[in-house]
Design an enzyme around this catalytic site. Structure first.
Site: not given
Ligand SMILES: *[C@@H]1O[C@H](CO)[C@@H](O)[C@H](O)[C@H]1NC(C)=O
Ligand SMILES: *[C@@H]1O[C@H](CO)[C@@H](O)[C@H](O)[C@H]1NC(C)=O
Ligand SMILES: *[C@@H]1O[C@H](CO)[C@@H](O)[C@H](O)[C@H]1NC(C)=O
Length: 404
Positions: A177, A347, A380
């Protein structure tokens, strides 16, 4: 059954994560008397699993004192000689414990060390174990005067130099991320390569204007719409009152169902079970700078990967010597640098369409230096806490590291 557990956990998450909603805060096992984890990540998360662990500290060029953990050898012992080092860099509102929430045979940090790597774990400024500074305290507004530009300019170089100095070796990098964005930004400026062998980017973040997370989009609008108020808070504390109110307002909109907040924020994670969620809640979420949130909101609105926008020409000019914030040019990442990118079809933060824009910038990358992996079912958080990530993501990732 698993679904019910996950959604029940998520209600707890909603309340706990963001603290003060309706004044509720359930008592959890982790709330008991003393907080054992105050001893640091080695003592609270690594040594209990029977690994050797070293606490390191690093001072950045702008005075932040960061903690780094090193797990030099696997459970079977041996020496750290001939073990390629790997640095694990967590994402937004996370810290180094992110990589250790699953049992050792499933958590990336332990899996790497048991497979012959020398593991280093980063903790970004402002997180629980990296709140020191040579002259400021987190109670000072000036302590929070940074966005991810400073993670690129100061945190990464300080940690990289420390690891390179301690091991005398080039190392591999794993980011998740925001940990991918800061690496890509550094690479786009031709920085840090001298100390690196390769990088693996999980849930890559660069372009974010097609982000599908309704919570992230709504928060971005609110941060930019009420920028002065938010910037006045300096520290973005996920368990604080202001964030609780923001969330409450968000969840009360028609058509929004906050029963599973983790999924509203990150996408429908396929592979996170409730026991992992409970461990997650004992360690996360972590604070960041409000300025960092505003910077990300600017990217969601503008579709650019650029430095923080001070909002008027004069201020941009005085910070950057030009009226617009300088861009990080993703097409200038060197074509021969080994990159492993893994992204997921579900995601909501690293949206497939945004990843395509990034991949288009990498279209001239040498074929044998770029591995792109796509998991249709992953969102995610699956990349770091998924119960099958060790098979579907980490095994191919380690095979990639062994080649470079
Ligand atoms: C919200 O979603 C949960 C889980 O999917 C469901 O059980 C609940 O009925 C929904 N609530 C509303 C108000 O739609
Ligand atoms: C959830 O994860 C824990 C820890 O890895 C494991 O023991 C348990 O079997 C998992 N449960 C499910 C339903 O997958
Ligand atoms: C970005 O970098 C590429 C490759 O170095 C270059 O061709 C291009 O002109 C740059 N773009 C901008 C906007 O500077």
């Amino acid at each position: 059954m698993a679904d019910i557990l996950i959604s029940a956990t998520s209600i707890v998450l909603l309340v706990l994560f963001f603290g003060t909603i309706n004044g509720m805060r359930p008592k959890l096992p982790s709330d008991k008397g003393q907080d054992e984890s105050d001893d640091g990540i080695c003592k609270s998360m690594v040594e209990p699993q029977n690994y050797v662990c070293e606490e390191h500290t690093v001072t950045t060029g702008d005075g932040y004192i960061l903690s780094l953990q090193r797990i030099p050898v696997g459970r079977s012992g041996g020496t750290s000689v001939d073990r390629p080092p790997v640095l694990l860099q967590h994402g937004l509102m996370m810290d180094g414990s992110t990589w250790m929430l699953l049992p050792p045979e499933k958590s990336l940090a332990f899996l790497l060390v048991d497979n012959g790597f020398d593991v280093w774990i980063a903790n970004s400024r402002g997180t629980k174990y990296s709140r020191g500074h040579v002259s400021l305290s987190p109670d000072d507004a000036a302590y929070w005067e940074w966005s991810w530009d400073e993670l690129v300019a100061y945190d990464l170089p300080a940690m990289f130099q420390h690891i390179h100095g301690a091991t005398g070796q080039k190392f591999h990098y794993v980011g998740h991320s925001l940990g991918t964005l800061i690496a890509l930004a550094a690479f786009s400026k031709q920085e840090l390569f001298g100390m690196l062998r390769s990088a693996a980017l999980l849930s890559p973040i660069a372009y974010v204007n097609q982000i599908s997370s309704p919570l992230a989009k709504s928060a971005a609008d609110i941060f930019l719409g009420e920028q002065l108020y938010w910037l006045g808070l300096h520290e973005f504390e996920p368990k604080g009152e202001a964030v609780g109110k923001l969330l409450n307002d968000f969840c009360n909109q028609p058509g929004i169902n906050c029963s599973n907040l983790m999924n509203i924020m990150t996408g429908p994670n396929c592979c996170i079970n409730s026991s992992t969620m409970n461990v997650f809640l004992e360690h996360e979420p972590q604070a960041t700078a409000t300025k960092n949130m505003i910077h990300l909101a600017q990217m969601i609105r503008m579709g650019t990967v650029a430095m923080y926008d001070y909002g008027n020409e004069d201020d941009n000019m005085s910070h950057y010597g030009q009226s617009t914030p300088p861009a990080y040019n993703m097409t200038s990442i060197p074509n021969d640098f080994p990159l492993y990118l893994s992204y997921g079809g579900k995601d909501a933060l690293s949206d497939v369409k945004d990843v395509q824009v990034l991949l288009n910038c990498l279209k001239d990358h040498n074929g044998d230096k770029l591995v792109v992996q796509y998991r249709d079912d992953y969102a995610h958080a699956d990349f770091v806490f998924g119960f099958n990530a060790h098979e579907v993501i980490y095994d191919p990732l380690m095979a990639f590291f062994r080649l470079h």
